[in-house]
Design an enzyme around this catalytic site. Structure first.
Site, PDB file in Angstrom:
ATOM      1  N   CYS A 315       7.827  37.397  37.430  1.00 33.85           N
ATOM      2  CA  CYS A 315       7.113  36.123  37.260  1.00 33.85           C
ATOM      3  C   CYS A 315       7.888  35.162  36.377  1.00 33.85           C
ATOM      4  CB  CYS A 315       5.772  36.340  36.570  1.00 33.85           C
ATOM      5  SG  CYS A 315       4.700  37.457  37.425  1.00 33.85           S
ATOM      6  N   ARG A 413      -0.656  31.011  47.710  1.00 30.22           N
ATOM      7  CA  ARG A 413      -0.956  31.668  46.424  1.00 30.22           C
ATOM      8  C   ARG A 413      -0.666  30.731  45.255  1.00 30.22           C
ATOM      9  NH1 ARG A 413       0.714  35.563  42.393  1.00 30.22           N
ATOM     10  NH2 ARG A 413      -0.804  37.264  42.347  1.00 30.22           N
TER      11      ARG A 413
END
Ligand code: XMP
Length: 500
Positions: A315, A413
């Site tokens: 991430c 997303r």
């Protein structure tokens, strides 16, 4: 000072913590690690026999990994970088796995050459060696076995010339027990099922049935009908509604509204809509990291929440967007809210070692979701690649440039528009992780670490760990001391790899 005071004191100082900031306090224990119960929940009605869930990522969870993980007692969430129909096929393969019946066996034609069959097997990467043989009218006329091919000296010969012509078959509708008895008695590796018209309408493979009949199903994570449990990721609004049409037909057990910002209007509206249209289907939503967000999702009617904004190994959300809360603090405060309504909490992302599992649960999680820690296993999608003398597998963020450019599921997303492929703002990276071999070996180590942690804390169950756990905050010197130090490691340990 107990856990409550520990987190209250951190909060009053404005400090948020993550896994590496703490270790669990040891305590008097009469608990033997191999005797602890690992039963937990992913959502209100979906149980776990081990508290491990695989991430809904395109380099982690497709049907192979979901099957193996459910066999080991956990749960796989099939990712949504697949069309709704294909995603549902993955779910269906998991649900049908213990049926043992291969509903659509791959057949070959009697007038094909052996070379053509071998080419097809290579191209499609089939791992099996036995093919029912049909004529052009679709009638079963033989079986092409591994022996038939091995002893064939001229691969230009027709399948009909080398195949085994005496076929043992059974009528459509033959059940597992009967099929297993027939195959044992006749020493046959496959048993095709034949319709009244002579067409093949299914097949049993002895290796599948042997596994079903002889392995201990008590460790498997099963639904009420004895089928493996499986979940699937969905988006919001139309994406959710389109996917649900397919996923519910495939008998999915739980859906996860999988977004980078679960505390958003689209997610909350989708939770309400899905619960209204499918009241018996469990809906988990995420991701969030603040207790107020947990409250809004719980009030909307979720059956589980997923916590983690930016802790993941791939991430970059916290760096690119500057948001997020370190994972341990996020888990603790969201769990405080979720517990009031018995909503299970999944700690998603950021785990590095098995020791982070008891820490996450000690902070209040009911289960952990892993991406990187599972991406290197044999059952994860993708090939093994060689580099610098080692074996690796690809692992990428669902918000990485590659995933977002290639798939609408990833763009959704991260709320990025379809038409804007050139102006994508990635929130993840792409990379390689060491190849880890079979999932079973890897899970043995992770669960072994969890059991050891529970033994040290004196917690005989997941629930006891959630209640008994208390933490030491550690300094960077403490963290350094926790890892091996002042030594050159000459042999990698299976639960402490030299490279991550
Ligand atoms: P680990 O640490 O297990 O994390 O590899 C897996 C989790 O990370 C989330 N995820 C992402 N988060 N950008 C993000 O900010 C991404 O590209 C990305 N891809 C996955 C997801 O929650 C997953 O379960």
């Amino acid at each position: 000072m107990g856990k409550k005071e520990f987190f209250a004191s951190m909060k009053s100082q404005g400090v948020a913590l993550t896994y590496n900031d703490v270790r669990l306090k040891t305590s008097f224990s009469a608990v033997m690690p191999d005797k602890v119960s690992l039963n937990s929940k992913f959502s209100r009605h979906v149980d776990l026999k081990i508290p491990v869930v695989s991430a809904a990522m395109d380099t982690v969870t497709e049907y192979e990994l979901a099957i193996e993980l459910a066999i080991l007692g956990g749960l796989g969430i099939i990712h949504k970088n697949l069309s709704p129909a294909l995603q549902a096929q993955h779910v269906a393969r998991v649900k049908r796995f213990l049926n043992g019946l291969i509903e659509h066996p791959v057949t070959v034609f009697a007038d094909e050459t052996v070379a053509q069959v071998l080419k097809m097997k290579e191209e499609k990467k089939y791992a099996f060696d036995v093919f029912p043989v049909v004529n052009r009218a679709g009638a079963l006329v033989g079986i092409l076995t591994e022996n038939d091919v091995d002893f064939c000296t001229n691969t230009q010969e027709k399948v009909s010339e080398v195949m085994t012509k005496t076929i043992l078959s059974s009528p459509k509708g033959t059940g597992i027990d009967e099929a297993y008895a027939i195959m044992l008695r006749e020493k046959k590796k496959v048993l095709p099922l034949i319709s009244k018209e002579g067409r093949i309408c299914g097949m049993y493979a002895f290796s599948d049935l042997k596994r079903i009949k002889t392995e201990k199903l008590s460790a498997y994570n099963l639904d009420a009908k004895g089928r493996l449990l499986v979940g699937a990721a969905i988006g919001v609004h139309e994406d959710a509604s389109e996917r649900l049409k397919h996923l519910t037909l495939a008998q999915v057990d739980v859906v996860v509204i999988d977004t980078a910002h679960g505390d958003s209007l689209g997610v909350i509206e989708t939770v309400k809509e899905v619960k209204r249209r499918y009241p018996r289907l469990d809906v988990v939503a995420g991701n969030i990291s603040e207790p107020e967000s947990a409250k809004r999702l719980v009030d909307a009617g979720v059956d589980g929440i997923k916590v983690g904004q930016g802790p993941g190994s791939i991430c970059t959300t916290r760096i690119i967007a500057g948001v997020g809360c370190p994972q341990l603090t996020a888990i603790y405060h969201c769990a405080e809210i979720a517990r009031t309504k018995q909503v299970p909490l999944c700690a998603d992302g950021g785990l590095s070692y098995s020791g982070d599992i008891p820490i996450a649960i000690g902070a209040g999680a009911d289960n952990v979701m892993m991406g990187r820690m599972l991406a290197g296993v044999k059952e994860a999608p993708g090939e093994v690649v060689f580099r610098d003398g080692r074996q690796w597998k690809s692992y990428r963020g669902m918000g990485s440039l590659g995933a977002m450019q290639a798939h609408k599921g990833s763009r959704d997303r991260y709320q990025q528009k379809d038409g804007a492929k050139d102006s994508i703002i990635p929130e993840g990276v792409e990379g390689l992780v060491p190849y880890q071999g079979e999932l079973k070996e890897v899970i043995t180590q992770y669960i072994g670490g969890l059991r050891r942690g529970m033994g040290y804390v004196g917690a005989e169950s997941i629930n006891a760990l959630q209640h008994k756990a208390d933490f030491h905050r550690i300094s960077s010197a403490g963290q350094q001391e926790s890892h091996p130090h002042n030594i050159i490691i000459t042999k990698e340990s299976p639960n402490y790899p030299g490279i991550l």
